[in-house]
Design an enzyme around this catalytic site. Structure first.
Site, PDB file in Angstrom:
ATOM      1  N   CYS A   2       9.903   2.942  15.505  1.00  0.00           N
ATOM      2  CA  CYS A   2       8.607   2.827  14.841  1.00  0.00           C
ATOM      3  C   CYS A   2       7.941   4.192  14.740  1.00  0.00           C
ATOM      4  CB  CYS A   2       7.699   1.907  15.655  1.00  0.00           C
ATOM      5  SG  CYS A   2       8.428   0.336  16.029  1.00  0.00           S
ATOM      6  N   ARG A  27      12.163   7.797   9.659  1.00  0.00           N
ATOM      7  CA  ARG A  27      12.586   7.142  10.904  1.00  0.00           C
ATOM      8  C   ARG A  27      13.133   5.742  10.655  1.00  0.00           C
ATOM      9  NH1 ARG A  27       9.462   9.652  15.317  1.00  0.00           N
ATOM     10  NH2 ARG A  27       9.396   7.728  16.504  1.00  0.00           N
ATOM     11  N   TRP A  80       9.809  -0.750  13.081  1.00  0.00           N
ATOM     12  CA  TRP A  80      11.252  -1.009  13.086  1.00  0.00           C
ATOM     13  C   TRP A  80      11.406  -2.206  14.023  1.00  0.00           C
ATOM     14  CZ3 TRP A  80      16.027   0.246  11.264  1.00  0.00           C
ATOM     15  CH2 TRP A  80      17.126  -0.031  12.059  1.00  0.00           C
ATOM     16  N   ASN A 106       4.987   1.706  19.972  1.00  0.00           N
ATOM     17  CA  ASN A 106       6.416   1.986  19.748  1.00  0.00           C
ATOM     18  C   ASN A 106       7.092   1.817  21.094  1.00  0.00           C
ATOM     19  OD1 ASN A 106       8.807   2.787  18.723  1.00  0.00           O
ATOM     20  ND2 ASN A 106       8.273   4.949  18.453  1.00  0.00           N
ATOM     21  N   GLY A 107       8.134   0.962  21.169  1.00  0.00           N
ATOM     22  CA  GLY A 107       8.813   0.758  22.454  1.00  0.00           C
ATOM     23  C   GLY A 107       9.068  -0.723  22.682  1.00  0.00           C
ATOM     24  N   GLU A 488      38.385   5.759  17.265  1.00  0.00           N
ATOM     25  CA  GLU A 488      37.017   6.135  16.874  1.00  0.00           C
ATOM     26  C   GLU A 488      36.919   7.646  16.692  1.00  0.00           C
ATOM     27  OE1 GLU A 488      34.685   4.665  15.628  1.00  0.00           O
ATOM     28  OE2 GLU A 488      32.986   6.019  15.868  1.00  0.00           O
ATOM     29  N   LYS A 492      35.926   9.520  13.187  1.00  0.00           N
ATOM     30  CA  LYS A 492      34.822  10.483  13.086  1.00  0.00           C
ATOM     31  C   LYS A 492      35.299  11.764  12.434  1.00  0.00           C
ATOM     32  CE  LYS A 492      31.721   8.415  13.599  1.00  0.00           C
ATOM     33  NZ  LYS A 492      32.324   7.175  13.665  1.00  0.00           N
ATOM     34  N   GLU A 495      36.196  11.280   8.641  1.00  0.00           N
ATOM     35  CA  GLU A 495      35.132  10.897   7.693  1.00  0.00           C
ATOM     36  C   GLU A 495      34.089  12.004   7.507  1.00  0.00           C
ATOM     37  OE1 GLU A 495      32.593   7.578   8.594  1.00  0.00           O
ATOM     38  OE2 GLU A 495      32.706   7.933  10.723  1.00  0.00           O
ATOM     39  N   HIS A 511      57.854   5.794  18.972  1.00  0.00           N
ATOM     40  CA  HIS A 511      58.432   4.882  17.965  1.00  0.00           C
ATOM     41  C   HIS A 511      58.187   5.388  16.554  1.00  0.00           C
ATOM     42  CE1 HIS A 511      59.313   2.039  21.157  1.00  0.00           C
ATOM     43  NE2 HIS A 511      58.115   2.300  21.639  1.00  0.00           N
ATOM     44  N   LYS A 610      26.361   4.437   3.936  1.00  0.00           N
ATOM     45  CA  LYS A 610      26.008   4.035   5.304  1.00  0.00           C
ATOM     46  C   LYS A 610      26.330   2.560   5.522  1.00  0.00           C
ATOM     47  CE  LYS A 610      24.529   4.265   9.433  1.00  0.00           C
ATOM     48  NZ  LYS A 610      25.478   4.852  10.419  1.00  0.00           N
TER      49      LYS A 610
HETATM   50  C1  AGP Z   1      31.234   4.575  10.793  1.00  0.00           C
HETATM   51  O1  AGP Z   1      31.223   5.961  11.104  1.00  0.00           O
HETATM   52  C2  AGP Z   1      31.525   4.313   9.354  1.00  0.00           C
HETATM   53  N1  AGP Z   1      30.492   4.913   8.560  1.00  0.00           N
HETATM   54  C3  AGP Z   1      31.871   2.902   9.004  1.00  0.00           C
HETATM   55  O2  AGP Z   1      33.183   2.700   9.499  1.00  0.00           O
HETATM   56  C4  AGP Z   1      31.011   1.767   9.576  1.00  0.00           C
HETATM   57  O3  AGP Z   1      31.194   1.687  10.949  1.00  0.00           O
HETATM   58  C5  AGP Z   1      31.481   0.455   8.926  1.00  0.00           C
HETATM   59  O4  AGP Z   1      31.236   0.554   7.559  1.00  0.00           O
HETATM   60  C6  AGP Z   1      30.780  -0.776   9.505  1.00  0.00           C
HETATM   61  O5  AGP Z   1      29.401  -0.691   9.254  1.00  0.00           O
HETATM   62  P1  AGP Z   1      28.432  -1.745   9.990  1.00  0.00           P
HETATM   63  O6  AGP Z   1      28.553  -1.468  11.471  1.00  0.00           O
HETATM   64  O7  AGP Z   1      27.090  -1.453   9.436  1.00  0.00           O
HETATM   65  O8  AGP Z   1      28.911  -3.133   9.669  1.00  0.00           O
END
Ligand code: AGP
Length: 615
Positions: A2, A27, A80, A106-107, A488, A492, A495, A511, A610
């Protein structure tokens, strides 16, 4: 998270408040509101949606009542949602005393239920904030009228949780009261006028002189100046500093970009994820959102976690925890596969849809498929009121705050935190003893400090990243719960730096993948001290025999690791099931620094959104 703005001075408050809310839009929020003291009365207007919609509503309202909302004292808020859905009635400011008092916050108030019982009065909203406002008003009545500051201070003595709050009262036109516990608040010093905000962004257009409240401080602010006290009513002298940040830098909290800010947010938001959700005495989780009785939990015969991308890696980490603790059959399904298969699901299957945005179309559709087939569905989501949160009907918010960088970081660790608590809850039903449960929760409490120890090494990791930035390929390997961590880390890197990268279960390398290795094909190995240490160590030796450069994530104190690699990053020891909460952070930082070294747009990488809301 928030946003808060407050003003007391000789200018019209409304424009200052609305401009301040616009400065805080970065934010992330879902509703906004203002309260201005005008002719001895607090005028409050709130609106779901953007600040400009609030401004339009105010304009229409003043036309309607044929008077401009004037007033030189006011507070404002962008919300938020955490407790209670997205609605006008849940938007701040909240009021008490028939509108005499208004508050923005906020909190998260942890003991809001306890305060609600003490208040024993009807509420208009579903928020913990309204309870806080009414609790402060109750104290105002008890400590005797006329002392708003003492009312706030005495009320906070019985409040547990986090807050950044600002209060005004119709009978105190010359006073703003503010308090901080875990949620930032800064005072801007003008000429016979003072500003309050969640960060310096809304203040910068008016003054560069600021004073930051610290946790446990309560401020009394008038046009003549401000005084700060602790909760024991002892005065505290505060320094005033001159800020030389521009607005953009302020929005990122001084960090270069949102991704780095969010990586460094992890210790704080992790605490938000677990706050009020651990029953230490009972050695178990306390996730109200599951909405299932113990008997209903016992009837769960199988668990499926559906998610995409980073969320699916969090689920894969949780799979190890659910198996180890609950002994329940558990599958992790990438949503885009689950929805087109013939998944075996029935009323004894519990399906968790896990998603930061709560809008990922594949996970939305997979959730609908699971429900259609009779599963019990729950959401584990960051964005309150999102599609998955609503359609799952029940579940748990991960409280990571708005995640603005496309590459997910803090949402990952918070998803793991919530999933581990669920695994413990089911584990305690299936044989995990009290002592083990308590040990896990005690280790949870140590995680933020351990995360901070890793974050302090960011510059060392930057040095390593710059050594490897020109490689065109990378292999990440891990075993057990560190295999999804390798996935993961690989995601990272690819991407945000656009370097080709793969992740493999270390035991699977021979393998096929080992054919890739050579001196220009570096390998990142997660080799922390756990049950599989000897196994992963021999995999690292296999890699070195193929002349690949090796970077190792090792447990602090493992001197042997240094001999096995070209570069080592140490992380604190923790329980194996909690390792993803720590081991992922160096990989996030490695990817981040590599991308920066290559001049990438780390917050907005090419080709990515996103939230993937279209197929
Ligand atoms: C994460 O770094 C990516 N941008 C992407 O894999 C993301 O995690 C995926 O699209 C799932 O998104 P969500 O958690 O909003 O469902």
């Amino acid at each position: 998270m928030c946003g808060i703005v407050g003003y007391i001075g000789n200018k019209e408050a409304l424009p200052v408040l609305l401009e301040g809310l616009k400065d805080l839009e970065y934010r992330g929020y879902d509703s906004a509101g203002v309260a201005v003291l005008h002719d001895g009365k607090i005028e409050r207007i709130r609106e779901v949606g953007k600040v400009e919609m609030l401004a339009k509503k105010i304009k229409n309202k003043t036309k309607e009542v044929r008077l401009p909302y004037k007033g030189v004292l006011g507070i404002a808020h962008t919300r938020w949602a955490t407790h209670g859905g997205v609605s006008e009635k849940n938007a701040h400011p909240h009021t008490a005393g028939a509108g005499k008092l208004a508050l923005v916050h906020n909190g998260i108030i942890e003991n809001y239920r306890e305060l609600k019982e003490k208040l024993n009065e009807s509420l208009e909203s579903e928020t913990d904030t309204e309870i806080l406002a009414k609790w402060i008003f109750k104290n105002y009545q008890n400590v005797g009228r006329g002392d708003l500051f003492q009312a706030v201070r005495s009320a906070l003595l019985s409040v547990r949780g986090t807050y950044g709050l600002v209060v005004i009262h119709a009978d105190h036109p010359g006073e703003l009261v503010a308090a901080r516990m875990g949620s930032p608040l800064v005072i801007g010093l003008g000429d016979s006028e003072y500003y309050l905000a969640s960060d310096i962004t809304p203040i910068l257009p008016y003054t560069k002189k600021v004073s930051f409240l610290e946790d446990g401080e309560v401020a009394k602010i008038s046009r003549e100046g401000f005084e700060v006290f602790n909760l024991k009513d002892e005065e505290i002298s505060k320094s005033v500093i001159k800020i030389d940040w521009d607005v953009e830098k302020a929005q990122k909290g001084g960090f270069e970009n949102f991704m780095l800010k969010e990586i460094f947010d992890q210790p704080t938001v992790f605490e938000d994820a677990i706050r009020g959700r651990m029953d230490i005495g009972g050695g178990t989780g306390k996730l109200g959102g599951l909405n299932m009785s113990l008997e209903e939990m016992r009837q769960v015969k199988r668990i499926i976690l559906i998610a995409c991308g980073t969320a699916s890696h969090a689920c894969m980490c949780a799979k190890y925890a659910f198996e180890k603790l609950s002994g329940l059959p558990i599958d992790v399904d990438v949503s885009s596969e689950f929805r087109y298969r013939e998944p075996i699901v029935d009323r004894h299957t519990l399906v968790f849809a896990v998603s930061q945005s709560g809008e990922t179309i594949d996970t939305v559709m997979a959730l609908r498929e699971a429900k259609k087939r009779g599963a019990v569905a729950r959401g584990i989501v960051n964005v309150v009121g999102s599609t998955i949160a609503r359609e799952a009907g029940a579940g748990t918010y991960i409280h990571a705050g708005p995640e603005l960088a496309v590459a997910s970081t803090k949402a990952f660790t918070n998803m793991v935190a919530v999933l581990l608590l669920y695994a413990l809850e089911f584990g305690r039903l299936h044989g995990v003893d009290l002592e083990t449960g308590q040990k896990i929760l005690e280790e949870f409490l140590k995680i933020p400090a351990k995360m901070n120890r890793i974050l302090k090494n960011s510059n060392d990791i930057k040095t390593i990243a710059e050594k490897y930035k020109n490689n065109s390929d990378f292999l990440f390997i891990g075993r057990g719960i560190n295999y999804p961590v390798a996935l993961e880390g690989s995601l990272k890197l690819k991407e945000i730096s656009y370097i080709h990268s793969e992740a493999y279960p270390a035991g699977e390398m021979k393998h096929g993948a080992i054919a890739l290795l050579s001196s220009d094909f570096p390998v990142f190995a997660i080799m922390t001290k756990n049950e599989l240490y000897e196994k992963i160590k021999s995999n690292v030796e296999e890699v070195r025999a193929r002349k690949s450069k090796v970077i190792i994530i090792a447990t602090e104190g493992d001197a042997e690791a240094k001999e096995l690699c070209d570069d080592v990053i140490y992380v604190p020891k923790t329980m194996e099931l909690l390792e993803p909460l720590l081991n992922t952070i160096p990989l996030q930082l490695f990817a981040y620094h590599t991308a920066v070294a290559l001049g990438r747009d780390v917050d907005r990488p090419r080709n990515l959104a996103k939230s993937v809301t279209v197929e």
